[in-house]
Write a protein that holds these residues in place. Structure first.
Motif, PDB file in Angstrom:
ATOM      1  N   SER A 105      16.233 124.147  27.859  1.00 31.47           N
ATOM      2  CA  SER A 105      16.911 123.249  26.923  1.00 31.47           C
ATOM      3  C   SER A 105      16.612 123.638  25.478  1.00 31.47           C
ATOM      4  O   SER A 105      15.455 123.599  25.037  1.00 31.47           O
ATOM      5  CB  SER A 105      16.464 121.805  27.169  1.00 31.47           C
ATOM      6  N   PHE A 108      15.319 120.634  23.436  1.00 36.35           N
ATOM      7  CA  PHE A 108      13.922 120.347  23.735  1.00 36.35           C
ATOM      8  C   PHE A 108      13.013 121.338  23.015  1.00 36.35           C
ATOM      9  O   PHE A 108      11.960 120.973  22.482  1.00 36.35           O
ATOM     10  CB  PHE A 108      13.692 120.394  25.243  1.00 36.35           C
ATOM     11  N   PRO A 230       6.675 124.306  25.386  1.00 38.97           N
ATOM     12  CA  PRO A 230       8.073 123.890  25.497  1.00 38.97           C
ATOM     13  C   PRO A 230       8.925 124.341  24.317  1.00 38.97           C
ATOM     14  O   PRO A 230      10.148 124.434  24.440  1.00 38.97           O
ATOM     15  CB  PRO A 230       7.988 122.355  25.568  1.00 38.97           C
TER      16      PRO A 230
END
Length: 256
Positions: A105, A108, A230
């Protein structure tokens, strides 16, 4: 159109308020608790005094670097060096690339990257504000705590850059990246992890008997460091080594 603009304005205000709350939450325990270290004579915060203190920190760091080869093979250090080295090797061989591939993503990634940057800026701001508060209130211990934190951040960042240039590892966000070393990048180790844990370690060692402060700064540093995964800016092994580098640097600066 007016509704969208109003909503955007409210979101920006909330983000601003949240940042203020975070900074105050980190600063409060540093300023509201009596430092357990002995108070020293007030020497001021002028350029000459500050330069003298910084040079003193740098001198101690250079002495520490000279002792690295000898200290690295001491039994008490091998107890944690070997597990960290083994975990790093295992992550590089088995986990780094699969873990990086799980992050897909883009929104994200952007959110995590913004959080890590805000977190690092907050830590630098807290160090500077602590130093400034000590100068204004003429509290040498508070002043020294802030300067120690900033010195630890700067030292960890310098060591991190040297390792980045040495290992030249590919970033995980690079198209077709496999995390190759000497592949054209600055991924290993994580600079955010190194500087964040240097800050946390320095502050924790300056307030050795205040558990609230210690848990708060280490939790904050962990959040900043782990968010680089992330954000897809670093591999897991980069974060582990960076965090270790920061902890060792911050501890040394605080103790010397």
């Amino acid at each position: 159109m007016l509704v969208v603009t109003a909503n955007d304005s409210m979101i920006q205000k909330r983000k601003c308020h949240l940042r203020i709350v975070v900074i105050c939450a980190v600063l409060f325990p540093l300023w509201s608790h009596q430092d357990v270290l002995a108070q020293t004579a007030w020497t001021g915060c002028g350029p000459s005094q500050t330069t003298h203190q910084v040079i003193g920190h740098a001198t101690q760091l250079l002495r520490g670097i000279e002792r690295v080869p000898r200290n690295a093979i001491r039994p008490e250090n091998l107890k944690w060096e070997l597990p960290i080295a083994a975990a790093t090797g295992l992550l590089i061989a088995e986990a780094d690339q699969p873990a990086a591939n799980r992050v897909q993503s883009q929104s994200f990634q952007n959110l995590a990257n913004r959080w890590s940057n805000v977190g690092l800026i907050t830590e630098i701001g807290v160090g500077g504000a602590t130093w400034g508060a000590g100068c204004i209130e003429r509290k040498p211990s508070l002043r020294d705590n802030g300067l120690t934190a900033l010195t630890a951040i700067g030292a960890a960042g310098t060591f991190d850059l040297a390792l980045k240039l040495t290992f030249d590892r590919e970033f995980p966000f690079k198209p077709g990246s496999h995390g190759e070393f000497w592949g054209g990048g600055r991924s290993f180790p994580s600079g955010h992890a190194a500087t964040s844990f240097a800050f946390a370690s320095a502050i924790a060692h300056r307030y050795p008997h205040n558990r609230w402060v210690k848990w708060s700064v280490y939790a904050f540093a962990t959040g900043v460091a782990l968010s680089r995964y992330p954000a897809k800016r670093h591999y897991l092994s980069d974060i582990l080594v960076g965090s270790t580098l920061g902890y060792v640097t911050g501890t040394y600066v605080a103790q010397h």
